[in-house]
Design a protein around this motif. Structure first.
Motif, short mmCIF file in Angstrom:
data_model
loop_
_atom_site.label_atom_id
_atom_site.label_comp_id
_atom_site.label_asym_id
_atom_site.label_seq_id
_atom_site.Cartn_x
_atom_site.Cartn_y
_atom_site.Cartn_z
N ARG A 18 -45.42 16.44 -93.13
CA ARG A 18 -45.63 15.57 -94.30
C ARG A 18 -44.58 15.85 -95.38
O ARG A 18 -44.24 14.97 -96.16
CB ARG A 18 -47.03 15.82 -94.86
CG ARG A 18 -47.34 17.29 -95.12
CD ARG A 18 -48.83 17.51 -95.19
NE ARG A 18 -49.21 18.91 -95.41
CZ ARG A 18 -50.39 19.41 -95.08
NH1 ARG A 18 -51.29 18.63 -94.50
NH2 ARG A 18 -50.69 20.66 -95.34
N ARG A 50 -41.16 24.69 -91.14
CA ARG A 50 -41.94 25.50 -90.20
C ARG A 50 -42.39 24.62 -89.03
O ARG A 50 -42.69 23.44 -89.21
CB ARG A 50 -43.17 26.03 -90.95
CG ARG A 50 -44.10 26.92 -90.18
CD ARG A 50 -45.21 27.40 -91.10
NE ARG A 50 -46.10 26.30 -91.50
CZ ARG A 50 -47.16 25.91 -90.80
NH1 ARG A 50 -47.47 26.50 -89.66
NH2 ARG A 50 -47.92 24.92 -91.23
N PRO A 76 -40.21 24.67 -97.78
CA PRO A 76 -41.43 24.50 -98.58
C PRO A 76 -42.35 25.72 -98.52
O PRO A 76 -43.25 25.86 -99.36
CB PRO A 76 -42.11 23.29 -97.93
CG PRO A 76 -41.61 23.28 -96.52
CD PRO A 76 -40.21 23.81 -96.59
#
Ligand code: NCD
Length: 302
Positions: free
Chosen positions: A166, A222, A261
């Motif tokens: 996302r 990730r 992030p």
């Protein structure tokens, strides 16, 4: 501003610019000894997290408090969700306590959009499945713009598990809107070709060196093992093909920004020397998370 914040795709360019600009004011407040303002005094923000979170949940909580609002956080594990309560019932219960906004993270793409149609309370999307994570893209843009005059014409490589990210989707919407060139890179099962059609200026390569060559920004992701239900992904070899090493950075612009992030997995998608290098702005991203979320809360609740 719409009642809440559901995604970057549906956010006006002017709104994005206003949030990024306002976040700058909050960056300076963060460096002052007294960090608390009175802007949202008497307001209540409920953070409802159905998925694990360190940065996003904490920074939303801190952002609300720095603006003088009250904030409470609930995780699914410690709530009646674990007793079988439905999503709508949980949200209606919380809404009955009259919060001024609900910040929510959920594993199902579209969950906050669905609830926004059923509840009077503004909903802020803190990550819905593989769909969007709007405040992450905003804080990423703030971090880039702290070091670059504009996003226009920047070459941004987004590397890793794009399919389940996302963060990637929200960044693609935001960066392409402001004229950045985006190259997506990762193993083929994690970078489906249709992603190149998401927005203008998006291309795909499966070769990490090619992705990094000439990049202004390298954004690592990730591998979202928790979202992969198909056994098509060779996890053991991942770092050797798609992990970011120091020598890769020589291909990028000398002033390249390395972003992630979080949470980072050292030695999985990023080498420790890179995560801790001068080029890494990973902790600047975390710091900007508070400032950007203050700007978002102020716009929605102020
Ligand atoms: C990301 C998320 O949850 O989407 N983390 C975050 O919010 N900073 C990325 C991830 O979990 O890999």
């Amino acid at each position: 501003m719409p009642a809440g914040l559901l995604g970057i795709e549906i956010l006006e360019r002017a709104e994005i610019e206003a949030i990024l600009e306002r976040a700058k004011d909050f960056q300076t407040i963060q460096n002052q000894p007294a960090k608390r303002l009175d802007t949202l005094r008497g307001k209540l923000v409920v953070n409802l997290f159905f998925e694990a979170s360190t940065r996003t949940r904490t920074s939303f909580e801190i952002a609300a408090k720095r603006l003088g609002a009250d904030s409470v956080s609930i995780t699914a594990a410690g709530s009646s969700v674990s007793k079988g309560e439905s999503l709508v019932d949980t949200l209606n219960t919380l809404a009955a306590m009259r919060p001024n906004a609900i910040v929510m993270r959920h594993a199902a793409s579209g969950a906050p959009h669905f609830l926004a149609r059923h509840l009077p309370t503004p909903i802020i999307n803190a990550g819905d499945g593989t769909h969007e994570h709007p405040t992450q893209a905003l804080l990423d843009a703030r971090t880039i713009l702290d070091q670059r005059a504009s996003l226009e014409g920047l070459r941004v490589a987004i590397i890793g598990d794009i399919a389940h990210s996302r963060v990637a989707r929200s960044n693609i919407y935001l960066l392409s809107r402001f004229g950045a060139d985006i190259v997506l890179c990762g193993p083929a099962p994690l970078v489906p070709p249709e992603l190149a059609r998401m927005a203008p200026g998006v291309s795909i390569t499966y070769d990490i060196s090619e992705a990094i060559r000439g990049a202004d920004v390298v954004m690592m992701l990730r591998v979202q093992l928790e979202r992969q239900h198909e056994a098509a992904f060779p996890a053991a070899e991942y770092f050797s093909f798609y992990g970011l090493r120091l020598d890769h950075l020589e291909l990028a612009r000398p002033d390249v920004l390395v972003m992630h992030p979080g949470p980072i997995n050292r030695g999985r998608e990023i080498a420790s020397e890179v995560a801790d290098s001068q080029r890494s702005v990973i902790l600047n991203q975390v710091e900007n998370g508070v400032a950007v979320r203050m700007a978002v809360l102020e716009r929605i609740l102020g």
